[in-house]
Design a protein around this motif. Structure first.
Motif, PDB file in Angstrom:
ATOM      1  N   ILE A   1      66.359   2.430  -4.290  1.00 50.41           N
ATOM      2  CA  ILE A   1      64.923   1.685  -3.663  1.00 50.41           C
ATOM      3  C   ILE A   1      65.191   0.509  -3.197  1.00 50.41           C
ATOM      4  O   ILE A   1      65.652  -0.614  -3.788  1.00 50.41           O
ATOM      5  CB  ILE A   1      63.784   1.737  -5.099  1.00 50.41           C
ATOM      6  N   VAL A   2      64.809   0.166  -1.870  1.00 53.03           N
ATOM      7  CA  VAL A   2      65.013  -0.983  -1.280  1.00 53.03           C
ATOM      8  C   VAL A   2      63.539  -1.465  -1.110  1.00 53.03           C
ATOM      9  O   VAL A   2      62.555  -0.747  -0.722  1.00 53.03           O
ATOM     10  CB  VAL A   2      65.308  -0.561   0.396  1.00 53.03           C
ATOM     11  N   VAL A   3      63.528  -2.779  -1.370  1.00 52.54           N
ATOM     12  CA  VAL A   3      62.232  -3.477  -1.067  1.00 52.54           C
ATOM     13  C   VAL A   3      62.220  -4.333   0.169  1.00 52.54           C
ATOM     14  O   VAL A   3      63.163  -4.988   0.138  1.00 52.54           O
ATOM     15  CB  VAL A   3      62.056  -4.177  -2.501  1.00 52.54           C
ATOM     16  N   LEU A   4      61.262  -4.088   0.795  1.00 49.79           N
ATOM     17  CA  LEU A   4      61.043  -4.867   2.315  1.00 49.79           C
ATOM     18  C   LEU A   4      60.596  -6.060   2.129  1.00 49.79           C
ATOM     19  O   LEU A   4      59.503  -6.234   1.197  1.00 49.79           O
ATOM     20  CB  LEU A   4      60.449  -3.883   3.166  1.00 49.79           C
ATOM     21  N   PRO A   5      61.067  -7.165   2.870  1.00 49.41           N
ATOM     22  CA  PRO A   5      60.283  -8.500   2.802  1.00 49.41           C
ATOM     23  C   PRO A   5      58.862  -8.441   3.100  1.00 49.41           C
ATOM     24  O   PRO A   5      57.962  -9.030   2.746  1.00 49.41           O
ATOM     25  CB  PRO A   5      61.062  -9.364   3.478  1.00 49.41           C
ATOM     26  N   GLN A   6      58.456  -7.502   4.108  1.00 47.36           N
ATOM     27  CA  GLN A   6      57.183  -7.401   4.472  1.00 47.36           C
ATOM     28  C   GLN A   6      56.846  -5.862   5.088  1.00 47.36           C
ATOM     29  O   GLN A   6      57.940  -5.675   5.516  1.00 47.36           O
ATOM     30  CB  GLN A   6      56.572  -8.461   5.313  1.00 47.36           C
ATOM     31  N   ALA A   7      55.588  -5.555   5.159  1.00 48.39           N
ATOM     32  CA  ALA A   7      55.493  -4.155   5.914  1.00 48.39           C
ATOM     33  C   ALA A   7      55.469  -4.290   7.346  1.00 48.39           C
ATOM     34  O   ALA A   7      54.831  -5.211   7.786  1.00 48.39           O
ATOM     35  CB  ALA A   7      54.117  -3.733   5.419  1.00 48.39           C
TER      36      ALA A   7
END
Lengths: 472, 111
Positions: free
Chosen positions: B37-43
């Motif tokens: 799972i990759v968490v993105l800095p912003q949408a």
């Protein structure tokens, strides 16, 4: 969905009525949610807006169907309690057609007789028409996509809304690039037929036989290859507008058929004796001089009279006072934001060139010139070298292709150019002759030395002297 | 055969919007279906598209996606299965069985 269809309203009349058909008739998108924000019921308008059917959406958390930004960021229903007032928020959603639609969402809680929240009523309004309307109101000097502040265009802007309200046939004339297509579409959009289709047919683009079937449709088996029924453009434009561009190129035989349609509004597809009563407004456009074509026997006079109920003639760009500057700025602004360029404007020299140019291709050519310049220029101001080379090179003589007599502006400019060119030619001829004479005097008539002095070969000198009659 | 799959997430579900997802699941058939799972800095739809390209993803499974990004990914030869609704685990399971298609709704219907 059977249970949904059986939901009934009691107490409104002396007998219960079904809820679903009632909310289906409301043109505003409506969805009813339970306390877990799962969809209990939705109407036809919401089905059309989101692309999800009642069967698909029922029982699913609202955010999966509505797919609105507000659902994911701060769902207003989450914090609603008994005391909460209805909320109204602006947001957007992505529907099943992958379109991002700006919406206004109203959310109110549904309470039982004890005042306990038992669900939510959500209405979703597509705000695209409002935005488009306000955008067009906010734009000065324009009507739909047409821009201009010259007296000629102002007259047209004043009359267009009036023409849009009528249902008469309309003829739009004007040279290439003056905006005939835009006028036709703007009239359709401003008319009561705006919700109907706008169908465009280029009468010059198809051969006669194909065009007939394209316009009027055909019956299965009407000719070889007619394997199924084809409705035709007239039928497709039912309750809307049919725009016939390049009407001057419409073959003579089809002119009769069009004439018949304009008379009785009935379309007879090829191979069929059954007519279809089409409610269509016809807008025709051409860059040709139809009156001249009538006198040459290439266009039916009676068709011209029927099309010519209302006529709009679009002026040449070079005749529209002050519009070149307005359009230069307009296209520069719109294209720089489209291409995400940081361009500040035009340099004085570039502006001079652009203002002096004659634009034989009218607004379309001007737009293309600016698009070229915006692509070439990286930042700062647009300089002459950012413009297409043909603008800065010797000005081309304008090809006089005007077909409508009254359109012909006196070719003063082109006449001047011609004159200037001729003058320059004469001067150079004289100059060269003088140059040879001077060299001959310097070398005391010795031709080989004269040729060397001029940097020519002997034969060139001999040829030139003969040309100027110096050797006699 | 499509090997690398990316699913934008919203909790345990496929994110309702591609452009608003801040978490994505990437799994690779070649590497024992290992899920990360990759968490993105912003949408951001643009950043997500860049991630799809950088990770050399073959299939994107999502729900709402704008036409612009759908066309971009398709043009880059990434298969996009959109309007898929449901928990990502069920979605992935159906995908592995080769039965997942655009518009599939795998949500528990209650109410």
């Amino acid at each position: 969905m059977d249970t949904l269809q059986r939901s009934q309203i009691k107490g409104l009349f002396s007998f219960p009525i079904d809820l679903q058909p009632l909310i289906d008739e409301i043109p505003l998108s409506i969805v009813v949610l339970d306390t877990n924000r799962r969809i209990v019921m939705l109407n036809r308008a919401l089905e059309a807006l989101t692309g999800f059917s009642k069967e698909e959406a029922s029982g699913i958390p609202c955010h999966h169907i509505l797919r609105s930004k507000i659902c994911l960021k701060r769902c207003p229903a989450m914090h609603m309690n008994e005391e909460s007032e209805p909320v109204c928020v602006e947001s957007d959603l992505i529907n099943r057609d992958r379109k991002l639609i700006p919406v206004r969402i109203n959310l109110a809680s549904l309470k039982d007789s004890n005042g306990k929240v038992k669900g939510f009523l959500e209405t979703v309004e597509d705000t695209r028409p409002i935005r488009e309307l306000s955008a067009s109101i906010n734009q000065a000097y324009s009507f739909a996509q047409l821009k201009g502040r010259s007296p000629q265009m102002e007259k047209i802007f004043q009359i267009l809304p009036v023409l849009a309200q009528s249902d008469s046939s309309l003829l739009v004339t004007g040279e290439t690039g003056t905006g005939k297509d835009l006028v036709a579409e703007a009239i359709h959009q401003a008319s009561s037929r705006a919700k109907g289709p706008f169908v465009k047919v280029n009468c010059g683009a198809l051969p006669e036989t194909l065009l007939e079937s394209e316009l009027f449709g055909h019956q299965k088996g009407a000719f070889t290859g007619a394997v199924e029924n084809k409705p035709g453009r007239f039928r497709l434009a039912h309750n809307g507008t049919l725009y016939l561009t390049e009407i001057g190129d419409l073959p003579f035989s089809l002119q009769v058929k069009l004439l018949t349609f304009l008379d009785d509004q009935v379309v007879y597809p090829l191979g069929s004796d059954k007519g279809f009563q089409a409610n269509v407004r016809v807008i025709a456009a051409t860059h040709r001089n139809l009156e001249q074509m009538v006198s040459e026997g290439r266009f039916r006079e009676d068709l011209l009279f029927r099309l010519n109920v209302v006529r709009i003639h679009l002026p040449l760009l070079r005749e529209r006072e002050g519009d070149i500057r307005l359009l230069l700025d307009h296209f520069l602004n719109s294209l720089t934001s489209r291409f995400r360029k940081n361009i500040k404007g035009f340099s004085k020299k570039a502006l001079r060139i652009l203002m002096d140019y004659q634009y034989p291709g009218n607004v379309r050519e001007l737009r293309n010139v600016i698009e070229y310049a915006v692509n070439v220029c990286q930042e700062g101001k647009i300089q002459p070298h950012h413009l297409p080379a043909y603008l800065t090179e010797t000005r081309p003589l304008i090809k006089e292709t005007y077909t409508v007599k009254e359109q012909v502006s006196p070719p003063i400019q082109s006449g001047l150019n011609e004159h200037k060119l001729h003058e320059t030619e004469q001067t150079w001829t004289d100059l060269e002759r003088k140059m040879i004479m001077n060299a001959l005097v310097k070398t005391r008539g010795r031709r080989s030395k004269t040729a060397a002095l001029l940097g020519w070969g002997r034969s060139t000198l001999w040829r030139k002297m003969k040309q100027y009659g110096i050797d006699q | 055969m499509a090997n690398k799959i990316l699913i934008p997430l919203y909790g345990n579900d496929v994110a309702p919007r591609f452009d608003l997802a801040t978490e994505v699941l990437i799994t690779d058939l070649d590497e024992n279906r290992e899920e990360k799972i990759v968490v993105l800095p912003q949408a951001s739809a643009e950043q997500l598209c860049s991630l799809v390209m950088a990770e050399e993803v073959d299939v994107v499974v999502c729900s709402g996606i704008e036409e612009e990004y759908y066309q971009y990914l398709t043009w880059k030869r990434v298969k996009v299965l959109d309007s898929v609704i449901g928990p990502w685990e069920s979605v992935l399971e159906r995908f592995y069985k080769g039965r997942l298609k655009s518009g599939d709704i795998l949500c528990d219907k209650k109410g």
